[in-house]
Design a protein around this motif. Sequence first.
Motif, PDB file in Angstrom:
ATOM      1  N   TYR A  82     -34.550 -34.869  14.295  1.00 39.27           N
ATOM      2  CA  TYR A  82     -34.296 -34.858  12.491  1.00 39.27           C
ATOM      3  C   TYR A  82     -32.972 -34.886  12.399  1.00 39.27           C
ATOM      4  CZ  TYR A  82     -39.239 -33.237  12.131  1.00 39.27           C
ATOM      5  OH  TYR A  82     -40.687 -32.883  12.252  1.00 39.27           O
ATOM      6  N   ARG A  83     -32.493 -35.259  10.790  1.00 44.97           N
ATOM      7  CA  ARG A  83     -31.077 -35.229  10.631  1.00 44.97           C
ATOM      8  C   ARG A  83     -30.830 -34.116   9.635  1.00 44.97           C
ATOM      9  NH1 ARG A  83     -32.736 -40.436   8.382  1.00 44.97           N
ATOM     10  NH2 ARG A  83     -32.518 -39.424   6.231  1.00 44.97           N
ATOM     11  N   ARG A  84     -29.834 -33.351   9.829  1.00 44.49           N
ATOM     12  CA  ARG A  84     -29.327 -32.296   8.926  1.00 44.49           C
ATOM     13  C   ARG A  84     -29.052 -32.752   7.597  1.00 44.49           C
ATOM     14  NH1 ARG A  84     -24.951 -28.830  10.857  1.00 44.49           N
ATOM     15  NH2 ARG A  84     -25.839 -29.112  13.045  1.00 44.49           N
ATOM     16  N   ARG A 125     -29.800 -27.378  14.804  1.00 44.86           N
ATOM     17  CA  ARG A 125     -29.756 -27.821  16.181  1.00 44.86           C
ATOM     18  C   ARG A 125     -30.826 -28.197  16.997  1.00 44.86           C
ATOM     19  NH1 ARG A 125     -23.855 -25.203  18.150  1.00 44.86           N
ATOM     20  NH2 ARG A 125     -22.619 -25.967  16.546  1.00 44.86           N
ATOM     21  N   GLU A 174     -32.449 -31.108  15.199  1.00 42.06           N
ATOM     22  CA  GLU A 174     -31.692 -32.462  15.639  1.00 42.06           C
ATOM     23  C   GLU A 174     -31.887 -32.799  17.058  1.00 42.06           C
ATOM     24  OE1 GLU A 174     -27.488 -32.300  13.040  1.00 42.06           O
ATOM     25  OE2 GLU A 174     -27.647 -30.773  14.664  1.00 42.06           O
TER      26      GLU A 174
END
Length: 208
Positions: A159-161, A152, A155
């Motif tokens: 950034y993307r999980r 989290r 993010e």
Amino acid sequence: DVAIANPSAALMLAHRGHAPFARPLPVRTIAVIPSLDQMVFAVKSDTGLRSFEEIAERKVPLRVGLRGDLRHGLNTIMDHITAAAGFSFDDLKAWGGEPCRFGPLPWPGGEKFQALARGEINAIFDEASDYWIDAAMDAGMTILPLAESTVRKLEAMGYRRGIIRKDLFPRLEADVLSIDFSGWPIFVRADLADARVAQLCEIGRAHV
């Protein structure tokens, strides 16, 4: 007029002005070349580690194989990931570990796996999950997940999980939460003329 970024997160850092960039850059994505890619945190199973955050909690003195080229964007990305997890590579050195920066991607049988076999390193952190996860498990390594709280924070930076999926890598115990680098973005400057962008897209479409 046009360029490709890999890993994809490097373009996000440029667009948002995160380190190593001093300010947001005027870049715009016009297309994406499909690819499957997640960040992998592999450690020798005898470390007993079960999550990435445990490295800091237990102050495990890992000797981590990382990219050798200091200009590679993955080095800055790793600094962001470790910070989100509550430590830095300076911390790792302070408790007896070592960031070992050498070689390119950890190809099976390549420099990093040879160093792993000799006992010179006991962890590898790198991208391109589909190229080397099976080799890592063959070498007695565990693939560590990131904690939800760490993801989290990342993010929030942009950034993307990502999920390293057990159905694609059946030897995993379960899906592994990570950061996603899938897709190679094709990008241009924001001030590139619309007609030129359309021309580039037409050229790309003609070669699909």
